[in-house]
Design a protein around this motif. Structure first.
Motif, PDB file in Angstrom:
ATOM      1  N   LEU A 165       0.884  -1.155   0.000  1.00 53.46           N
ATOM      2  CA  LEU A 165       0.000   0.000   0.000  1.00 53.46           C
ATOM      3  C   LEU A 165       0.923   1.206   0.000  1.00 53.46           C
ATOM      4  CD1 LEU A 165      -2.564  -1.043   2.789  1.00 53.46           C
ATOM      5  CD2 LEU A 165      -2.569  -1.635   0.346  1.00 53.46           C
ATOM      6  N   SER A 166       0.828   2.056  -1.031  1.00 55.95           N
ATOM      7  CA  SER A 166       1.750   3.180  -1.189  1.00 55.95           C
ATOM      8  C   SER A 166       1.212   4.439  -0.542  1.00 55.95           C
ATOM      9  CB  SER A 166       1.972   3.468  -2.676  1.00 55.95           C
ATOM     10  OG  SER A 166       2.553   2.360  -3.303  1.00 55.95           O
ATOM     11  N   ALA A 167       2.122   5.176   0.077  1.00 57.74           N
ATOM     12  CA  ALA A 167       1.760   6.448   0.702  1.00 57.74           C
ATOM     13  C   ALA A 167       2.348   7.585  -0.112  1.00 57.74           C
ATOM     14  CB  ALA A 167       2.261   6.503   2.134  1.00 57.74           C
ATOM     15  N   GLY A 168       1.587   8.639  -0.271  1.00 58.76           N
ATOM     16  CA  GLY A 168       2.062   9.833  -0.957  1.00 58.76           C
ATOM     17  C   GLY A 168       2.138  10.993   0.017  1.00 58.76           C
ATOM     18  N   LYS A 169       0.990  11.427   0.495  1.00 64.00           N
ATOM     19  CA  LYS A 169       0.952  12.545   1.426  1.00 64.00           C
ATOM     20  C   LYS A 169       1.623  12.135   2.736  1.00 64.00           C
ATOM     21  CE  LYS A 169      -2.153  16.072   3.125  1.00 64.00           C
ATOM     22  NZ  LYS A 169      -3.524  16.527   3.250  1.00 64.00           N
ATOM     23  N   GLY A 170       2.538  12.985   3.196  1.00 67.65           N
ATOM     24  CA  GLY A 170       3.298  12.681   4.406  1.00 67.65           C
ATOM     25  C   GLY A 170       4.667  12.101   4.118  1.00 67.65           C
ATOM     26  N   LYS A 171       4.961  11.883   2.843  1.00 66.99           N
ATOM     27  CA  LYS A 171       6.226  11.246   2.468  1.00 66.99           C
ATOM     28  C   LYS A 171       7.448  12.045   2.941  1.00 66.99           C
ATOM     29  CE  LYS A 171       8.945   9.621  -1.425  1.00 66.99           C
ATOM     30  NZ  LYS A 171       9.050   9.437  -2.872  1.00 66.99           N
ATOM     31  N   ALA A 172       7.375  13.382   2.894  1.00 68.62           N
ATOM     32  CA  ALA A 172       8.532  14.207   3.271  1.00 68.62           C
ATOM     33  C   ALA A 172       8.944  13.949   4.718  1.00 68.62           C
ATOM     34  CB  ALA A 172       8.228  15.686   3.046  1.00 68.62           C
ATOM     35  N   PHE A 215      17.265   2.333   1.895  1.00 64.48           N
ATOM     36  CA  PHE A 215      17.362   2.797   0.507  1.00 64.48           C
ATOM     37  C   PHE A 215      17.645   4.295   0.426  1.00 64.48           C
ATOM     38  CE2 PHE A 215      14.516  -0.919   0.399  1.00 64.48           C
ATOM     39  CZ  PHE A 215      15.243  -1.719  -0.459  1.00 64.48           C
ATOM     40  N   HIS A 216      18.384   4.706  -0.616  1.00 66.54           N
ATOM     41  CA  HIS A 216      18.721   6.112  -0.829  1.00 66.54           C
ATOM     42  C   HIS A 216      17.461   6.951  -1.055  1.00 66.54           C
ATOM     43  CE1 HIS A 216      20.870   9.668  -2.041  1.00 66.54           C
ATOM     44  NE2 HIS A 216      20.230   9.672  -3.190  1.00 66.54           N
ATOM     45  N   CYS A 217      16.529   6.430  -1.824  1.00 67.18           N
ATOM     46  CA  CYS A 217      15.260   7.121  -2.100  1.00 67.18           C
ATOM     47  C   CYS A 217      14.111   6.263  -1.560  1.00 67.18           C
ATOM     48  CB  CYS A 217      15.078   7.360  -3.598  1.00 67.18           C
ATOM     49  SG  CYS A 217      16.319   8.440  -4.299  1.00 67.18           S
ATOM     50  N   PRO A 218      13.888   6.283  -0.249  1.00 70.89           N
ATOM     51  CA  PRO A 218      12.869   5.405   0.331  1.00 70.89           C
ATOM     52  C   PRO A 218      11.457   5.787  -0.104  1.00 70.89           C
ATOM     53  CG  PRO A 218      13.661   6.952   1.977  1.00 70.89           C
ATOM     54  CD  PRO A 218      14.507   7.154   0.761  1.00 70.89           C
ATOM     55  N   LYS A 219      10.633   4.789  -0.294  1.00 67.06           N
ATOM     56  CA  LYS A 219       9.238   4.991  -0.687  1.00 67.06           C
ATOM     57  C   LYS A 219       8.364   4.374   0.399  1.00 67.06           C
ATOM     58  CE  LYS A 219      10.460   4.793  -5.536  1.00 67.06           C
ATOM     59  NZ  LYS A 219      10.513   3.984  -6.737  1.00 67.06           N
ATOM     60  N   PRO A 220       7.639   5.207   1.136  1.00 66.61           N
ATOM     61  CA  PRO A 220       6.840   4.660   2.230  1.00 66.61           C
ATOM     62  C   PRO A 220       5.745   3.733   1.719  1.00 66.61           C
ATOM     63  CG  PRO A 220       6.309   6.972   1.890  1.00 66.61           C
ATOM     64  CD  PRO A 220       7.466   6.646   0.991  1.00 66.61           C
ATOM     65  N   HIS A 221       5.715   2.536   2.274  1.00 71.37           N
ATOM     66  CA  HIS A 221       4.698   1.562   1.879  1.00 71.37           C
ATOM     67  C   HIS A 221       4.512   0.540   2.996  1.00 71.37           C
ATOM     68  CE1 HIS A 221       8.414  -0.484   0.790  1.00 71.37           C
ATOM     69  NE2 HIS A 221       7.750  -1.626   0.934  1.00 71.37           N
ATOM     70  N   CYS A 222       3.386  -0.111   2.945  1.00 68.49           N
ATOM     71  CA  CYS A 222       3.039  -1.161   3.900  1.00 68.49           C
ATOM     72  C   CYS A 222       2.829  -2.433   3.095  1.00 68.49           C
ATOM     73  CB  CYS A 222       1.770  -0.745   4.641  1.00 68.49           C
ATOM     74  SG  CYS A 222       1.097  -2.031   5.681  1.00 68.49           S
ATOM     75  N   SER A 223       3.742  -3.406   3.232  1.00 65.88           N
ATOM     76  CA  SER A 223       3.656  -4.640   2.449  1.00 65.88           C
ATOM     77  C   SER A 223       2.501  -5.511   2.927  1.00 65.88           C
ATOM     78  CB  SER A 223       4.966  -5.427   2.543  1.00 65.88           C
ATOM     79  OG  SER A 223       6.020  -4.678   1.984  1.00 65.88           O
ATOM     80  N   VAL A 224       1.681  -5.963   1.964  1.00 70.35           N
ATOM     81  CA  VAL A 224       0.530  -6.802   2.305  1.00 70.35           C
ATOM     82  C   VAL A 224       0.602  -8.187   1.655  1.00 70.35           C
ATOM     83  CG1 VAL A 224      -0.974  -4.835   2.763  1.00 70.35           C
ATOM     84  CG2 VAL A 224      -0.911  -5.813   0.460  1.00 70.35           C
ATOM     85  N   ALA A 225       1.551  -8.388   0.730  1.00 76.17           N
ATOM     86  CA  ALA A 225       1.741  -9.693   0.090  1.00 76.17           C
ATOM     87  C   ALA A 225       3.168  -9.756  -0.447  1.00 76.17           C
ATOM     88  CB  ALA A 225       0.737  -9.904  -1.043  1.00 76.17           C
TER      89      ALA A 225
END
Length: 195
Positions: free
Chosen positions: A112-119, A141-151
């Protein structure tokens, strides 16, 4: 005795085809920094063919798995506690799905990808990376991408065309960070607002 042997075998060779990227070494403790998250996976999110639903509590990672000797756990905990105590609580908003893979390319994740709040998330990861590097451990990671793994699935599926699955935005507020070292979980509160 037989059940202990079976349990040790499962730890060394996890079930359902998952495998360790780092072979078990006596005296080393797998350690992970993360944001605990208590949400239900939206019912509109479907797990792609070949993926298996993630078991256990959901979380947003702040570090890769770090392998520490017992004597290294307390210094890491002390230093990250200073960073986390000075970090204000923040919110992430999850709005769709993406496929991610670990650096080794051995495992992919539906997240599940997060956009708002990423900073705010990236600022926290960078501050924690400073601590981790200072202790001669590999940073996240150098450019981390906030996400919640579900599978998850074996192999690297990032090049496969899985369409993003949008859903009604889910806002999650974070007020603490967890550090799991072996089977011990430390919960560290973020800065308390003075207002």
């Amino acid at each position: 005795m037989e059940s202990l042997k079976r349990k040790l075998s499962e730890i060394a060779n996890p079930p359902e085809g998952r495998h360790r990227c780092v072979e078990h070494q006596p005296g080393m403790w797998a350690t992970h920094l993360y944001l605990p998250i208590a949400i239900d996976v939206p019912p509109t999110v479907s797990v792609p063919l070949g993926f298996t639903k993630t078991e256990g509590p959901l979380h947003v990672s702040l570090s890769r798995t770090l392998y520490l000797q017992q004597r290294e756990i307390a210094p890491l905990l002390d230093e990250i506690t200073q960073v986390i105590h000075s970090t204000p609580p923040f919110t992430l908003t999850f709005t769709g799905t993406s496929i991610f893979a670990n650096e080794e390319g051995t495992t992919s994740f539906l997240g599940l990808s997060a956009g708002k709040g990423k900073a705010a998330y990236v600022r926290l990861v960078r501050a924690l990376n400073g601590v981790v590097r200072g202790l001669h451990l590999p940073p996240y990671f150098h450019c981390p991408k906030p996400h919640c793994s579900v599978a998850w699935a074996k192999g690297d599926h990032t090049a496969t065309a899985y369409p993003s699955q949008p859903f009604k935005p889910i806002r999650c507020s974070f007020t603490s960070v967890c550090m799991k070292a072996g089977n011990v979980i430390h919960t560290i509160p973020m800065a308390v607002s003075s207002t």
